[in-house]
Scaffold this active site. Structure first.
Site, PDB file in Angstrom:
ATOM      1  N   MET A 110       0.828  -1.203   0.000  1.00  0.00           N
ATOM      2  CA  MET A 110       0.000   0.000   0.000  1.00  0.00           C
ATOM      3  C   MET A 110       0.864   1.255   0.000  1.00  0.00           C
ATOM      4  O   MET A 110       0.770   2.104  -0.872  1.00  0.00           O
ATOM      5  CB  MET A 110      -0.903   0.041   1.237  1.00  0.00           C
ATOM      6  CG  MET A 110      -1.930  -1.037   1.379  1.00  0.00           C
ATOM      7  SD  MET A 110      -3.065  -0.636   2.757  1.00  0.00           S
ATOM      8  CE  MET A 110      -3.454  -2.252   3.353  1.00  0.00           C
ATOM      9  N   ILE A 150       7.421  -2.031   3.222  1.00  0.00           N
ATOM     10  CA  ILE A 150       6.568  -3.206   3.007  1.00  0.00           C
ATOM     11  C   ILE A 150       7.037  -4.372   3.872  1.00  0.00           C
ATOM     12  O   ILE A 150       8.116  -4.944   3.648  1.00  0.00           O
ATOM     13  CB  ILE A 150       6.548  -3.612   1.518  1.00  0.00           C
ATOM     14  CG1 ILE A 150       6.148  -2.418   0.647  1.00  0.00           C
ATOM     15  CG2 ILE A 150       5.598  -4.789   1.318  1.00  0.00           C
ATOM     16  CD1 ILE A 150       4.826  -1.763   1.043  1.00  0.00           C
ATOM     17  N   GLU A 182      -7.126  -5.447  10.438  1.00  0.00           N
ATOM     18  CA  GLU A 182      -5.702  -5.137  10.541  1.00  0.00           C
ATOM     19  C   GLU A 182      -5.424  -4.361  11.829  1.00  0.00           C
ATOM     20  O   GLU A 182      -4.469  -4.651  12.552  1.00  0.00           O
ATOM     21  CB  GLU A 182      -5.248  -4.325   9.338  1.00  0.00           C
ATOM     22  CG  GLU A 182      -3.802  -3.881   9.410  1.00  0.00           C
ATOM     23  CD  GLU A 182      -3.352  -3.126   8.172  1.00  0.00           C
ATOM     24  OE1 GLU A 182      -2.219  -2.583   8.188  1.00  0.00           O
ATOM     25  OE2 GLU A 182      -4.115  -3.067   7.182  1.00  0.00           O
ATOM     26  N   GLY A 235      19.581   2.282  34.216  1.00  0.00           N
ATOM     27  CA  GLY A 235      20.515   2.238  33.100  1.00  0.00           C
ATOM     28  C   GLY A 235      20.497   0.932  32.348  1.00  0.00           C
ATOM     29  O   GLY A 235      20.738   0.899  31.133  1.00  0.00           O
TER      30      GLY A 235
END
Length: 382
Positions: A128, A160, A245, A343
């Site tokens: 897309m 993609i 989706e 850390g």
């Protein structure tokens, strides 16, 4: 961790979950560090997953699947999210690309592609996004111009997922550049088709084991038999399938946030500061309590969204809400968990560091969270 009983899943689903979890522990976890260096997972992982029935469980039995409902997809999404093993692009394949073939493919296309999608012999992608068109699907420039019984595709795509390993790509292209959304169509393009090439595997901030590519189409000739569904209906198909989706992304996000929080709870019990476990500090307990509460609420909401989707009552606005909520929460939780690691949380060897880098893209793909707000807001004021 605390939580609420989940009623969306039954005993058979939990048995399936256990098999997915064990598979990831034995077949993916020991190799993931190498896959991050390689920039992609081992293709054999897909074949092994296919043998176990983990790929595209919603495919009907007549095409080699088991004809299950989307809860089985959701379990795979949750377990991949829980494991933190990014790069396993089954969600893109099973939840996003293959369903287009299920829904809009003709009989010949289904017979040709679906059995191999289930077995892992075919890895899919959907093209897309373009360099100049991200969330604006109407703004795509790739064209597919009719030439007799064929179409000639020209253009490029970027970001993609599964791009490098893909054998079959669903390409979004303009068959009528002057018709706006009504001029968008979908095409099934096989790897190796003359004129279709894959760019280098893109180097990303996170999701190092996920292959992500640019794709190029230069006078790629495909027959009319490779048109997926009807010409000019591509934009409609995309809008119809985007809710699933977004649900898939959201399910993965909540599961990943929950897993990172569980890891952090164990870490703060062991970590010492000023002669005491930091789990005894009020600030630590307050932060953990807030995150646990948010995740409990989110998980209950996701189960409700999944129920609506199974019953075909899950619309685009609900999908936008769940994607916005879940991915924002995922990033918030992981950021807080990293802080509680001090850390060490910034060291790549710690899972929270990888999760921090991997999670950020969740607010971008499947439609940016700004687009999700736009969808929700427009519905409120219409």
């Amino acid at each position: 961790m605390s939580g609420m009983p989940r009623y969306i899943y039954e005993e058979e689903h939990e048995m399936f979950r256990n098999s997915v979890r064990k598979f990831l522990e034995t077949e993916a976890e020991p190799y993931h560090a190498q896959w991050e260096k390689d920039g992609h997972v081992d293709r054999q992982l897909w074949i092994k997953a296919g043998e176990q029935g983990f790929l595209s469980p919603t495919v009907a039995e007549e095409y080699g699947g088991v004809g299950a409902d989307f809860r089985y997809n959701a379990i795979v999404d949750e377990e991949v999210g829980r494991s933190g093993l990014t790069g396993i692009g089954w969600g893109l394949h099973s939840d996003i690309a293959v369903p287009y073939i299920i829904s809009y493919g003709n009989e010949a296309q289904k017979e040709k592609y679906l059995p191999k999608c289930v077995s892992g012999e075919i890895i899919t992608a959907i093209a897309m996004t373009e360099p100049g068109a991200g969330s604006d699907l109407q703004g795509i420039k790739t064209t597919a111009i009719k030439d007799g019984d064929d179409y000639i595709i020209n253009g490029s795509k970027t970001f993609i997922t599964n791009g490098q390993l893909s054998d079959l790509v669903i390409v979004v292209a303009k068959t009528d550049p002057s018709a706006g959304a009504k001029g968008v169509s979908l095409f099934l393009v096989e790897s190796g088709t003359p004129g279709f090439s894959k760019g280098a595997n893109l180097e990303k901030v996170g999701m190092k084991a996920q292959d992500t590519s640019e794709l190029f189409f230069q006078d790629v000739r495909v027959s009319k038999d490779q048109l997926l569904g009807e010409e000019g209906m591509g934009f409609v198909y995309l809008m119809q399938d985007l809710p699933q989706e977004r649900l898939s992304v959201a399910i993965n996000a909540v599961a990943n946030a929950k897993s990172v929080l569980e890891q952090t709870v164990e870490y703060v019990k062991e970590r010492k500061a000023f002669g005491k476990s930091i789990a005894t500090f009020q600030n630590t307990q307050f932060k953990l309590a807030e995150m646990d509460t948010d995740i409990t609420v989110a998980e209950a909401y996701m189960d409700r969204c999944l129920e609506l989707h199974i019953n075909k009552q899950f619309d685009s606005v609900a999908a936008a809400k769940c994607k916005l909520m879940a991915t924002d929460l995922q990033c918030k939780v992981i950021d807080e968990c990293l802080q509680l690691h001090g850390g060490y949380g910034f060291m790549w060897e710690y899972p929270v560091a990888r999760a921090f880098a991997d999670s950020r893209v969740q607010r971008i793909y499947a439609g940016t969270n700004e687009i999700m707000k736009l969808i929700i807001g427009r519905e409120l004021v219409k």
